[in-house]
Design a protein around this motif. Structure first.
Motif, PDB file in Angstrom:
ATOM      1  N   GLU A  64       0.871  -1.197  -0.025  1.00 47.92           N
ATOM      2  CA  GLU A  64       0.105  -0.043  -0.020  1.00 47.92           C
ATOM      3  C   GLU A  64       0.894   1.261   0.137  1.00 47.92           C
ATOM      4  OE1 GLU A  64      -3.762   0.762   2.349  1.00 47.92           O
ATOM      5  OE2 GLU A  64      -2.160   1.389   3.589  1.00 47.92           O
ATOM      6  N   PHE A  65       0.523   2.217  -0.765  1.00 51.95           N
ATOM      7  CA  PHE A  65       1.193   3.580  -0.813  1.00 51.95           C
ATOM      8  C   PHE A  65       0.351   4.420  -1.040  1.00 51.95           C
ATOM      9  CE2 PHE A  65       3.418   6.963  -2.592  1.00 51.95           C
ATOM     10  CZ  PHE A  65       4.941   6.946  -2.138  1.00 51.95           C
ATOM     11  N   LYS A  66      -0.244   5.227   0.013  1.00 55.92           N
ATOM     12  CA  LYS A  66      -1.168   6.348  -0.092  1.00 55.92           C
ATOM     13  C   LYS A  66      -0.687   7.667   0.293  1.00 55.92           C
ATOM     14  CE  LYS A  66      -5.212   3.425   0.599  1.00 55.92           C
ATOM     15  NZ  LYS A  66      -6.597   3.089   1.590  1.00 55.92           N
ATOM     16  N   GLU A  67      -0.951   8.628  -0.233  1.00 54.93           N
ATOM     17  CA  GLU A  67      -0.506   9.977  -0.162  1.00 54.93           C
ATOM     18  C   GLU A  67      -1.751  10.669   0.536  1.00 54.93           C
ATOM     19  OE1 GLU A  67       2.918  11.358  -3.090  1.00 54.93           O
ATOM     20  OE2 GLU A  67       1.359  10.664  -4.002  1.00 54.93           O
ATOM     21  N   GLU A  68      -1.606  11.185   1.653  1.00 58.34           N
ATOM     22  CA  GLU A  68      -2.816  11.819   2.340  1.00 58.34           C
ATOM     23  C   GLU A  68      -2.156  13.101   2.910  1.00 58.34           C
ATOM     24  OE1 GLU A  68      -4.070   9.054   5.358  1.00 58.34           O
ATOM     25  OE2 GLU A  68      -4.717   7.538   4.220  1.00 58.34           O
ATOM     26  N   GLY A  69      -2.096  14.303   1.928  1.00 59.13           N
ATOM     27  CA  GLY A  69      -1.618  15.466   2.300  1.00 59.13           C
ATOM     28  C   GLY A  69      -0.363  15.638   2.730  1.00 59.13           C
ATOM     29  N   ARG A  70      -0.158  15.615   3.946  1.00 60.58           N
ATOM     30  CA  ARG A  70       1.248  15.986   4.482  1.00 60.58           C
ATOM     31  C   ARG A  70       1.752  14.474   5.006  1.00 60.58           C
ATOM     32  NH1 ARG A  70       4.746  18.946   3.158  1.00 60.58           N
ATOM     33  NH2 ARG A  70       5.623  19.000   5.197  1.00 60.58           N
TER      34      ARG A  70
END
Length: 299
Positions: free
Chosen positions: A218-224
């Motif tokens: 899993e690789f998720k970008e959530e803002g900062r």
């Protein structure tokens, strides 16, 4: 764009553990290829991009040239050989005072290219008997008509800058291939897996020299914040126990070190979850290699 601007591909070739990845990182000015004291740390072709006012240098790091004995080794050699197809300059990296069978194998790959081959004699700072250097350079000059012979240390900024300036002379005129802020063509998922694997090698390289691989689940970008879940694959239950350590302490240390490197790369806070899974014979099973990101076709 300046009509005199130059751009081109420069392949770095050599046997395992001669310092190609260290050299690449210093040439680019940022870590794009992982390093450790263990040979064969690099398993894939890595592109490092260095853009300056007058040129864009596209450095192709390759797995160390060696005799391939299993599907993983054959994959690595295909990556190295495939990188030679469309280069403008080749750099053969050897260790000062040493020329082995795998060095000769690397040189043989470059002979038919018809491109300038620059010899980088690395680690001159670690050569204990400096009187050996000149005879070694003369002997290397007899092996091949190198366009340039560059004794240097990949860790010395002045040496790296001098090599960079020299390489620009051999590039053709042309527009840049990549944006000026780009440093590699690899995805962040790929880089995340590599940075985790680097910390595994550095932590347990003596005990698990080549028995581990990393897959990103899993690789998720959530803002900062970037959330990454990854699985470290080993071949035997005993290796899993070594990797986890007493009370999970070693895995925790690996995770902490990898998280810091990932935060430098991504410029965000990172939540990193690590799991360890046994996949018996992963390095010799082409299907397993493909499932964790390596090529299926092993020839």
């Amino acid at each position: 764009m300046d009509a005199d601007f130059k751009s081109g591909y420069i392949v770095l070739v050599g046997r395992p553990n001669v310092g190609k990845s260290t050299l690449l990182n210093h040439l680019v000015g940022q870590k794009v290829s992982i390093t450790s004291r263990r040979p064969q740390t690099t398993r894939n072709r890595i592109l490092g991009i260095r853009t300056r006012a007058d040129a864009q240098l596209l450095f192709v790091d390759t797995p160390g040239i060696h005799d391939p004995k299993n599907p993983l080794n054959r994959y690595m050699m295909r990556m190295a050989q495939g990188a030679l197809g469309a280069v403008d300059v080749a750099v053969l990296v050897v260790e000062a005072g040493t020329f082995r069978e795998d060095d000769a194998r690397a040189l043989d790959l470059l002979r038919p290219l018809g491109k300038p081959v620059i010899l980088v004699v690395n680690k001159v700072d670690t050569l204990k008997n400096k009187s050996r250097l000149l005879p070694f350079l003369q002997a290397m000059g007899e092996r091949h008509p190198f366009a340039e012979v560059v004794p240097m240390s990949a860790r010395a900024p002045a040496d790296v800058k001098a090599l960079e300036d020299l390489l620009v002379k051999y590039l053709p005129q042309g527009e840049p291939f990549y944006g000026e802020d780009e440093i590699t063509d690899r995805s962040m998922r790929f880089m995340a897996a590599e940075l985790i694997r680097e910390q595994v090698f550095r932590s347990v390289g003596q005990e698990l020299p080549y028995a581990s691989a990393v897959g990103i689940d899993e690789f998720k970008e959530e803002g900062r914040l970037t959330r990454i879940q990854a699985t470290i694959y080993v071949e035997r239950p005993g290796q899993k126990a070594i990797l986890i350590g007493a009370g999970g302490e070693r895995l925790k240390q690996i995770g902490q070190a990898a998280r810091l490197e990932l935060e430098k790369l991504l410029g965000t806070k990172v939540f990193l979850g690590l799991w360890v899974k046994v996949k018996t014979g992963w390095a010799t099973d082409a299907n397993v290699l493909h499932s964790i990101g390596y090529d299926r076709n092993d020839g």
